[in-house]
Design a protein around this motif. Structure first.
Motif, PDB file in Angstrom:
ATOM      1  N   VAL A  55     -16.800 -13.106  51.738  1.00  0.00           N
ATOM      2  CA  VAL A  55     -17.162 -14.398  52.066  1.00  0.00           C
ATOM      3  C   VAL A  55     -17.057 -14.718  53.382  1.00  0.00           C
ATOM      4  CG1 VAL A  55     -17.700 -16.636  51.455  1.00  0.00           C
ATOM      5  CG2 VAL A  55     -17.006 -14.936  49.579  1.00  0.00           C
ATOM      6  N   ILE A  56     -17.771 -14.775  54.234  1.00  0.00           N
ATOM      7  CA  ILE A  56     -17.712 -15.218  55.665  1.00  0.00           C
ATOM      8  C   ILE A  56     -18.686 -16.498  55.866  1.00  0.00           C
ATOM      9  CG2 ILE A  56     -17.851 -14.616  58.000  1.00  0.00           C
ATOM     10  CD1 ILE A  56     -17.389 -11.587  56.945  1.00  0.00           C
ATOM     11  N   GLU A  57     -17.976 -17.669  56.122  1.00  0.00           N
ATOM     12  CA  GLU A  57     -18.666 -18.832  56.472  1.00  0.00           C
ATOM     13  C   GLU A  57     -19.593 -19.212  55.197  1.00  0.00           C
ATOM     14  OE1 GLU A  57     -20.341 -18.753  60.344  1.00  0.00           O
ATOM     15  OE2 GLU A  57     -18.409 -18.621  61.312  1.00  0.00           O
ATOM     16  N   GLY A  58     -19.174 -18.837  53.998  1.00  0.00           N
ATOM     17  CA  GLY A  58     -19.913 -19.288  52.913  1.00  0.00           C
ATOM     18  C   GLY A  58     -20.905 -18.168  52.507  1.00  0.00           C
ATOM     19  N   ILE A  59     -21.231 -17.038  53.329  1.00  0.00           N
ATOM     20  CA  ILE A  59     -22.077 -16.108  52.966  1.00  0.00           C
ATOM     21  C   ILE A  59     -21.479 -14.895  52.345  1.00  0.00           C
ATOM     22  CG2 ILE A  59     -23.788 -14.553  53.980  1.00  0.00           C
ATOM     23  CD1 ILE A  59     -24.212 -16.541  56.179  1.00  0.00           C
ATOM     24  N   GLU A  60     -22.030 -14.437  51.204  1.00  0.00           N
ATOM     25  CA  GLU A  60     -21.434 -13.204  50.340  1.00  0.00           C
ATOM     26  C   GLU A  60     -22.016 -12.032  51.438  1.00  0.00           C
ATOM     27  OE1 GLU A  60     -22.334 -13.411  46.481  1.00  0.00           O
ATOM     28  OE2 GLU A  60     -20.837 -14.709  46.087  1.00  0.00           O
ATOM     29  N   ILE A  61     -21.064 -11.088  51.480  1.00  0.00           N
ATOM     30  CA  ILE A  61     -21.451  -9.769  52.269  1.00  0.00           C
ATOM     31  C   ILE A  61     -20.911  -8.624  51.320  1.00  0.00           C
ATOM     32  CG2 ILE A  61     -21.344  -8.308  54.301  1.00  0.00           C
ATOM     33  CD1 ILE A  61     -21.044 -11.048  55.953  1.00  0.00           C
ATOM     34  N   TYR A  62     -21.619  -7.863  51.099  1.00  0.00           N
ATOM     35  CA  TYR A  62     -21.325  -6.480  50.424  1.00  0.00           C
ATOM     36  C   TYR A  62     -21.278  -5.343  51.253  1.00  0.00           C
ATOM     37  CZ  TYR A  62     -22.297  -9.141  46.025  1.00  0.00           C
ATOM     38  OH  TYR A  62     -22.199 -10.323  45.101  1.00  0.00           O
ATOM     39  N   PRO A  63     -20.530  -4.181  50.913  1.00  0.00           N
ATOM     40  CA  PRO A  63     -20.335  -3.198  51.561  1.00  0.00           C
ATOM     41  C   PRO A  63     -21.691  -2.593  51.744  1.00  0.00           C
ATOM     42  CG  PRO A  63     -19.294  -2.869  49.521  1.00  0.00           C
ATOM     43  CD  PRO A  63     -19.357  -4.336  49.757  1.00  0.00           C
ATOM     44  N   GLN A  64     -22.015  -1.991  52.998  1.00  0.00           N
ATOM     45  CA  GLN A  64     -23.186  -1.312  53.315  1.00  0.00           C
ATOM     46  C   GLN A  64     -23.290   0.021  52.759  1.00  0.00           C
ATOM     47  OE1 GLN A  64     -25.664  -3.354  54.402  1.00  0.00           O
ATOM     48  NE2 GLN A  64     -27.251  -1.877  54.701  1.00  0.00           N
ATOM     49  N   GLY A  65     -24.402   0.460  52.098  1.00  0.00           N
ATOM     50  CA  GLY A  65     -24.133   1.963  51.555  1.00  0.00           C
ATOM     51  C   GLY A  65     -23.286   2.176  50.441  1.00  0.00           C
ATOM     52  N   ALA A  66     -22.571   1.346  49.822  1.00  0.00           N
ATOM     53  CA  ALA A  66     -21.839   1.623  48.519  1.00  0.00           C
ATOM     54  C   ALA A  66     -22.415   0.951  47.297  1.00  0.00           C
ATOM     55  CB  ALA A  66     -20.431   0.680  48.783  1.00  0.00           C
ATOM     56  N   ILE A  67     -23.671   0.179  47.284  1.00  0.00           N
ATOM     57  CA  ILE A  67     -24.063  -0.541  46.043  1.00  0.00           C
ATOM     58  C   ILE A  67     -25.006   0.477  45.380  1.00  0.00           C
ATOM     59  CG2 ILE A  67     -25.644  -2.176  45.287  1.00  0.00           C
ATOM     60  CD1 ILE A  67     -23.081  -3.167  46.413  1.00  0.00           C
ATOM     61  N   ILE A  68     -24.615   0.745  44.187  1.00  0.00           N
ATOM     62  CA  ILE A  68     -25.006   1.669  43.141  1.00  0.00           C
ATOM     63  C   ILE A  68     -26.477   0.909  42.554  1.00  0.00           C
ATOM     64  CG2 ILE A  68     -25.072   3.042  40.818  1.00  0.00           C
ATOM     65  CD1 ILE A  68     -21.840   2.946  41.589  1.00  0.00           C
ATOM     66  N   GLY A  69     -26.209  -0.404  42.140  1.00  0.00           N
ATOM     67  CA  GLY A  69     -27.318  -0.731  41.660  1.00  0.00           C
ATOM     68  C   GLY A  69     -26.993  -2.168  40.950  1.00  0.00           C
ATOM     69  N   LYS A  70     -27.824  -2.618  40.071  1.00  0.00           N
ATOM     70  CA  LYS A  70     -27.509  -3.907  39.386  1.00  0.00           C
ATOM     71  C   LYS A  70     -27.652  -3.638  37.710  1.00  0.00           C
ATOM     72  CE  LYS A  70     -30.135  -7.295  42.563  1.00  0.00           C
ATOM     73  NZ  LYS A  70     -31.203  -8.235  42.696  1.00  0.00           N
ATOM     74  N   ALA A  71     -26.709  -4.329  37.207  1.00  0.00           N
ATOM     75  CA  ALA A  71     -26.366  -4.288  35.872  1.00  0.00           C
ATOM     76  C   ALA A  71     -27.445  -5.008  34.998  1.00  0.00           C
ATOM     77  CB  ALA A  71     -24.866  -5.102  35.238  1.00  0.00           C
ATOM     78  N   LEU A  72     -27.887  -4.403  34.042  1.00  0.00           N
ATOM     79  CA  LEU A  72     -28.673  -4.868  32.961  1.00  0.00           C
ATOM     80  C   LEU A  72     -28.247  -5.343  31.971  1.00  0.00           C
ATOM     81  CD1 LEU A  72     -31.798  -2.380  33.790  1.00  0.00           C
ATOM     82  CD2 LEU A  72     -31.493  -4.582  34.753  1.00  0.00           C
ATOM     83  N   GLU A  73     -27.013  -5.225  31.687  1.00  0.00           N
ATOM     84  CA  GLU A  73     -26.205  -5.652  30.203  1.00  0.00           C
ATOM     85  C   GLU A  73     -24.629  -6.127  30.785  1.00  0.00           C
ATOM     86  OE1 GLU A  73     -26.491  -2.839  27.044  1.00  0.00           O
ATOM     87  OE2 GLU A  73     -27.658  -1.428  28.237  1.00  0.00           O
ATOM     88  N   ASN A  74     -24.183  -6.903  29.975  1.00  0.00           N
ATOM     89  CA  ASN A  74     -22.859  -7.427  29.916  1.00  0.00           C
ATOM     90  C   ASN A  74     -21.810  -6.458  29.546  1.00  0.00           C
ATOM     91  OD1 ASN A  74     -23.857  -9.927  31.017  1.00  0.00           O
ATOM     92  ND2 ASN A  74     -23.816 -10.801  28.934  1.00  0.00           N
ATOM     93  N   TYR A  75     -20.662  -6.459  30.081  1.00  0.00           N
ATOM     94  CA  TYR A  75     -19.582  -5.410  29.701  1.00  0.00           C
ATOM     95  C   TYR A  75     -18.452  -6.201  29.770  1.00  0.00           C
ATOM     96  CZ  TYR A  75     -16.638  -1.341  29.296  1.00  0.00           C
ATOM     97  OH  TYR A  75     -15.438  -0.785  28.601  1.00  0.00           O
ATOM     98  N   ASP A  76     -17.447  -6.340  28.541  1.00  0.00           N
ATOM     99  CA  ASP A  76     -16.392  -6.962  28.655  1.00  0.00           C
ATOM    100  C   ASP A  76     -15.154  -6.135  28.141  1.00  0.00           C
ATOM    101  OD1 ASP A  76     -17.045  -6.885  25.959  1.00  0.00           O
ATOM    102  OD2 ASP A  76     -16.872  -8.990  25.584  1.00  0.00           O
ATOM    103  N   GLY A  77     -15.418  -4.754  27.895  1.00  0.00           N
ATOM    104  CA  GLY A  77     -14.262  -4.102  27.607  1.00  0.00           C
ATOM    105  C   GLY A  77     -14.454  -3.564  26.146  1.00  0.00           C
ATOM    106  N   THR A  78     -15.609  -3.920  25.500  1.00  0.00           N
ATOM    107  CA  THR A  78     -15.915  -3.390  24.104  1.00  0.00           C
ATOM    108  C   THR A  78     -16.948  -2.386  24.159  1.00  0.00           C
ATOM    109  OG1 THR A  78     -17.542  -5.310  23.941  1.00  0.00           O
ATOM    110  CG2 THR A  78     -15.153  -5.657  23.135  1.00  0.00           C
TER     111      THR A  78
END
Length: 760
Positions: free
Chosen positions: A725-748
Motif C-alpha cells: 500500500v503506497i499512499e493508500g493505493i494497493e500495488i500487486y507484484p507485476q507478472g506474479a498474479i495467477i488469477g482470481k479465486a472463485l471459492e472461499n478456503y479456510d483450511g477445510t
C-alpha cells in the motif's frame, strides 16, 4: 429201540407200588400176573394213568458224566419236551427204524393238523430234514423222495415265513448229470408247473432260470427251455392278465455277446412269420432297443434264406392307428449304429417305402432323430464309379420336389449339403427356362435366424461364398426375411478364405448388392462381419472406378434418431478411419441440408460455421516437465524452468514472476506444438486461461472469493496475494498474479478450489 433194564428197575422200585415178582424175575406194577416175557409189566389200575420217567433240564442232562457202559439210559428233557437215550457216546432222541411204511387214516389225525411236524429253534447250522441217496450205483430206487397226492390239493407245499431265504432249492450237484434240477410232468389238463408271486410290492420274478454253461452248438444251453411236442400247444407262453401292469410280458436280457432272443422256424414248408407281434392298443407291435456299441449289433435282425417274403414284415391293419408299423430306435453313437438299416446285396432296392393313401398328407418315409447329435437320414452312393445322384426326388404335382421344415422353437439347420470330392458342387440350383422370372433359389425364414448362411472354410479359396447366376429375367439371388421381429440379416456371408464373403457385380443400372428390410421393428438391412481375429482386412470394402460414391449410407425415415453411419471398435484401433490419397479435395465434408458446415482439408485444417462448444472450461497447452510427468497432479501451480527451454516445473517460492499456469484437469481446448503422431508421454496439459481447479494453502491467511492468488513457498500451491500500500493505493507484484479465486478456503477440505486463471 433199546432200554436199560437196570435203570427201569431202579425207577419203578422207587414208586413203592410193586404188585408182583414172579419166579422168572418179571417185575409187575399194577398187575397181579405179569407177562413172563417182559422184564417189567406196568398196568394202570384205573385205566387213566401213565408212567413218568426221570425228568431233567437240558443243563442237568448234559452235565451227567456218562460212558459206553451207560448205553440205553433214558430220561425226559423238560426244556426240550422230549425223551432222550444215551447211545454210549451221545444223547439221542431218534428212535425210528427204517425201512418204514406208515398208513394213516382220518381217525389217526383226529385233532392234529399234521401227521409229522418238526420245529427247530436252534442255530442255522442244522438241517431239519436231510434225505441222502448215497449209493450212486444203485439202480433199484429211482427217486429218494416221492410225494403222491390223489386229492385236489398240492402234493407238496414249501413255505418260507422268514424275512430272508428261499422257499425251495433244487440242485444237481453232480456236474456229469444231464437231467433237470426240477422237472414237472402232468397227465392231466392242468399246468405241469406254475410259479406265482402273490406279494404285490415284490420286485422279484415268478420264475428265474440261470445257467453257467458255456457249451455252444445249434441249440446252446438256455436258462429256461420250453418244448411242445403236441399239435395244439405253444412251447412257451408269457402273459400279463393285469391291465394296469406297464411291464413286459416277456423280458429278455443278456450280458453276453449272443442274441437276447433267438427265434427260428426250422420247417422249410412253414409260411408263418418267425416272430408274430399283435397289439390291440395304440403302442408298438414290436419295440426293440440295442445298447451295444459294436458294429452290426442290431436290436432286431431278420434274415430270409428262402425265396419267400421279406425277412421281416411290419403291418398295421387298423386304419385309425396313427403310429408307425416299424419303429426303430438306437442310443448308439457309432457310424454304423442305425435305428433301421436296409441292405440288399442283389439288384433290388435297399429299402422301399410306399404310401397308397391318396388323401393322406403324410410322407411315404419319415425319419426322426431326437438325439443331441447325428442326422435324421443319411443317403449315400458308396461306389465311386456310380454317376447317379445319391438322392433323387421327383414330384409330378405342383408341390416342391424337396421341402425341408423345422418346427417353431427348434434350432439347427433345416438342410445341409456337404461335398468331400475334388470336383463338383455341394449344391447346384439352376433355372433353364429363359422366361422364368422366379428366383433360381428362394431362401426364406420366419424365425429369428439367418435366411441363408454361406461359408467358405478353405483358406486358399478365392471365390465368393455366394455365386448366384440366372439366364432368366429374375434375380440371380433373392434373400428375404419376413418376420418383423427378426433381428437377423436377410443375407449373412462369412468366409475364412481370401475371397469375399458376399460379392455382387452388375453391368446394368441396378445395384450389384442390395439389402432391403421391410420389417416394422428392429433388424439390419445388411450386416458385414469378420469373425477371424487375425484378419486385417475391412469387414466392408466398397470400391468404385466410376464417378459416384463408393458407399452411400442414407436414412430415409424422417422420424429416425439413429446414425446413418456408426463406427464401433472393442480393440485399440480407430473406430472411424478416413484416408484421402487423391491430389486434392477434403478428408471429410459435413453438410446440413446440402450446405457445408464443417470441412477438414488434406493438410488437416478445420473450417466450420458456428461456435465451438467444448466439454472443458479452460484453454490449455501441452508442455514438457522437469522430472517424470507421473509426479505431477492436476491443480499443481506451474512455473518456467530455469534449466530447459520450453519446460515447466512445480512452483516452490512465493510471489514468483515465473508463474505461467496450472495443471489443467479437463481442458476444453488443448494446444501443442508437437505433431499428431509425436510422443506426448512426458508432457502435462497446462491451463493458461479459464476456470481451473487449483491447489491452495493458508500461507497468507484464508482465501475469499475475488482474492488475487500468487505462488506460495509450498510446492505447487497458490496463496492469497498481499498488496503493497503506497499512499493508500494497493500495488500487486507485476507478472506474479495467477488469477482470481472463485471459492472461499479456510483450511477445510482438500485444498483445491476453482480459480479463474489469467496470468499477469
Amino acid at each position: 429201540m433199546q432200554h436199560s433194564r437196570i435203570h427201569l428197575i431202579l425207577i419203578f422200585l422207587a414208586l413203592s407200588c410193586l404188585n408182583a415178582y414172579s419166579q422168572n424175575k418179571t417185575l409187575g406194577v399194577g398187575v397181579a400176573t405179569p407177562n413172563p416175557n417182559a422184564a417189567l409189566h406196568v398196568e394202570s389200575p384205573t385205566n387213566n394213568q401213565g408212567m413218568i420217567m426221570p425228568r431233567l433240564t437240558t443243563v442237568q442232562r448234559t452235565a451227567m458224566v456218562l460212558g459206553a457202559g451207560d448205553n440205553g439210559l433214558m430220561v425226559y428233557d423238560t426244556d426240550l419236551k422230549g425223551n432222550y437215550i444215551w447211545d454210549g457216546t451221545a444223547w439221542s432222541n431218534a428212535g425210528l427204524a427204517l425201512p418204514a411204511n406208515v398208513v394213516l387214516n382220518t381217525a389217526n389225525l383226529a385233532g392234529a393238523p399234521e401227521a409229522l411236524r418238526i420245529v427247530y429253534n436252534g442255530d442255522d447250522s442244522k438241517t431239519l430234514l436231510n434225505l441222502d441217496f448215497a449209493n450212486a450205483a444203485n439202480l433199484n430206487v429211482s427217486n429218494p423222495f416221492v410225494l403222491t397226492h390223489r386229492g385236489q390239493g398240492s402234493a407238496m407245499t414249501l413255505t418260507q415265513s422268514g424275512t430272508l431265504g428261499t422257499g425251495g432249492i433244487f440242485q444237481l450237484t453232480n456236474a456229469a448229470n444231464p437231467q433237470q434240477a426240477v422237472r414237472g410232468t402232468t397227465i392231466g389238463t392242468g399246468n405241469a408247473g406254475r410259479f406265482v408271486v402273490n406279494n404285490a410290492p415284490s420286485g422279484g420274478t415268478a420264475l428265474v432260470g440261470t445257467t453257467n454253461s458255456d457249451l455252444g452248438g445249434v441249440l446252446p444251453p438256455v436258462g429256461v427251455y420250453g418244448e411242445a411236442t403236441g399239435t395244439g400247444a405253444s412251447a412257451g407262453s408269457f402273459r400279463i392278465s393285469n391291465a394296469s401292469n406297464p411291464f413286459s410280458a416277456l423280458f429278455a436280457e443278456t450280458d453276453g455277446t449272443g442274441i437276447a432272443v433267438n427265434a427260428n422256424i426250422l420247417n422249410a414248408a412253414s409260411t408263418s412269420p418267425v416272430i408274430y407281434a399283435n397289439h390291440a392298443g395304440n403302442g408298438f407291435g414290436v419295440h426293440a432297443v440295442a445298447n451295444t456299441t459294436a458294429f452290426g449289433g442290431s436290436a432286431v435282425y431278420g434274415e430270409q434264406l428262402g425265396t419267400g417274403d421279406a425277412s421281416g414284415a411290419f403291418r398295421i391293419s387298423n386304419a385309425g392307428n396313427g403310429f408307425a408299423a416299424l419303429y426303430g430306435e438306437t442310443n448308439g453313437t457309432s457310424a454304423g449304429s442305425s435305428a433301421v438299416r436296409g441292405l440288399n446285396m442283389g439288384g433290388g432296392n435297399g429299402a422301399y417305402f410306399r404310401k397308397d393313401g391318396a388323401n393322406a398328407s403324410t410322407a411315404a418315409m419319415w425319419a426322426d432323430n431326437f438325439g443331441t447329435d447325428g442326422y435324421g437320414a443319411i443317403i449315400q452312393n458308396i461306389d465311386p464309379s456310380n454317376p447317379t445322384a445319391a438322392l433323387l426326388v421327383e414330384a409330378v404335382g405342383p408341390g416342391a420336389s424337396i421341402w425341408v421344415n423345422k418346427d417353431p422353437g427348434e434350432t439347427g439347420t433345416s438342410l445341409e449339403s456337404r461335398h468331400s470330392g475334388t470336383t463338383g458342387s455341394a449344391g447346384t440350383f439352376e433355372t433353364f427356362n429363359a422366361t422364368n422370372s422366379a428366383p433360381t433359389m428362394d431362401v426364406r425364414t420366419d424365425g429369428t435366424g439367418a435366411a441363408a448362411n454361406f461359408t467358405v472354410n478353405n483358406a486358399a479359396n478365392n471365390v465368393s461364398a455366394i455365386n448366384g447366376v440366372t439366364i432368366g429375367t429374375g434375380n440371380g439371388g433373392y434373400f428375404e426375411v419376413n418376420n418383423a421381429s427378426n433381428g437377423s440379416a436377410g443375407v449373412f456371408g462369412t468366409t475364412n478364405g481370401t475371397g469375399a464373403a458376399v460379392q455382387g457385380q452388375t453391368s446394368t443400372g441396378f445395384a450389384a448388392v442390395y439389402g432391403g428390410r421391410d420389417g416394422a421393428s428392429n433388424g439390419n438391412a445388411g450386416l458385414f462381419q469378420i469373425l477371424n481375429a487375425g484378419n486385417t482386412f475391412p469387414a466392408l470394402d466398397a470400391t468404385t472406378v466410376g464417378t459416384g460414391a463408393a458407399a452411400n449410407f442414407s436414412i430415409n425415415n424422417n422420424t429416425s434418431t439413429a446414425y446413418a453411419i456408426s463406427g464401433t471398435t472393442d480393440g485399440t484401433g480407430t473406430a472411424l478411419h478416413a484416408n484421402h490419397t487423391g491430389a486434392s479435395g477434403s478428408i471429410a465434408l459435413f453438410q446440413s441440408g446440402g450446405a457445408n458446415q464443417v470441412r477438414i482439408t488434406k493438410a488437416g485444417d478445420i473450417f466450420h460455421n458456428g461456435s465451438l462448444n467444448a466439454g472443458g472450461a479452460d484453454l490449455a497447452e501441452r508442455f514438457d516437465v522437469e522430472g517424470k510427468s507421473s509426479s505431477y497432479e492436476p491443480g499443481d501451480v506451474l512455473v518456467i524452468s530455469e534449466n530447459t527451454d520450453r519446460t515447466v516445473e512445480k512452483s516452490s517460492s512465493p510471489n514468483s514472476r515465473k508463474v505461467v499456469g496450472v495443471y489443467a484437469t479437463k481442458p476444453g481446448v488443448l494446444l501443442t506444438d508437437k505433431g499428431i503422431d509425436d510422443d506426448l508421454g512426458n508432457t502435462v496439459p497446462m491451463g493458461v486461461i479459464g476456470v481451473i481447479p487449483t491447489k491452495v494453502c493458508l500461507e497468507n491467511g484464508p482465501i475469499k472469493r475475488g482474492d488475487l492468488l500468487v505462488s506460495s513457498s509450498v510446492t505447487g500451491k497458490a496463496m492469497k496475494a498481499i498488496p503493497a500500500v503506497i499512499e493508500g493505493i494497493e500495488i500487486y507484484p507485476q507478472g506474479a498474479i495467477i488469477g482470481k479465486a472463485l471459492e472461499n478456503y479456510d483450511g477445510t477440505g482438500k485444498g483445491l478450489i476453482n480459480v479463474l486463471v489469467n496470468v499477469k
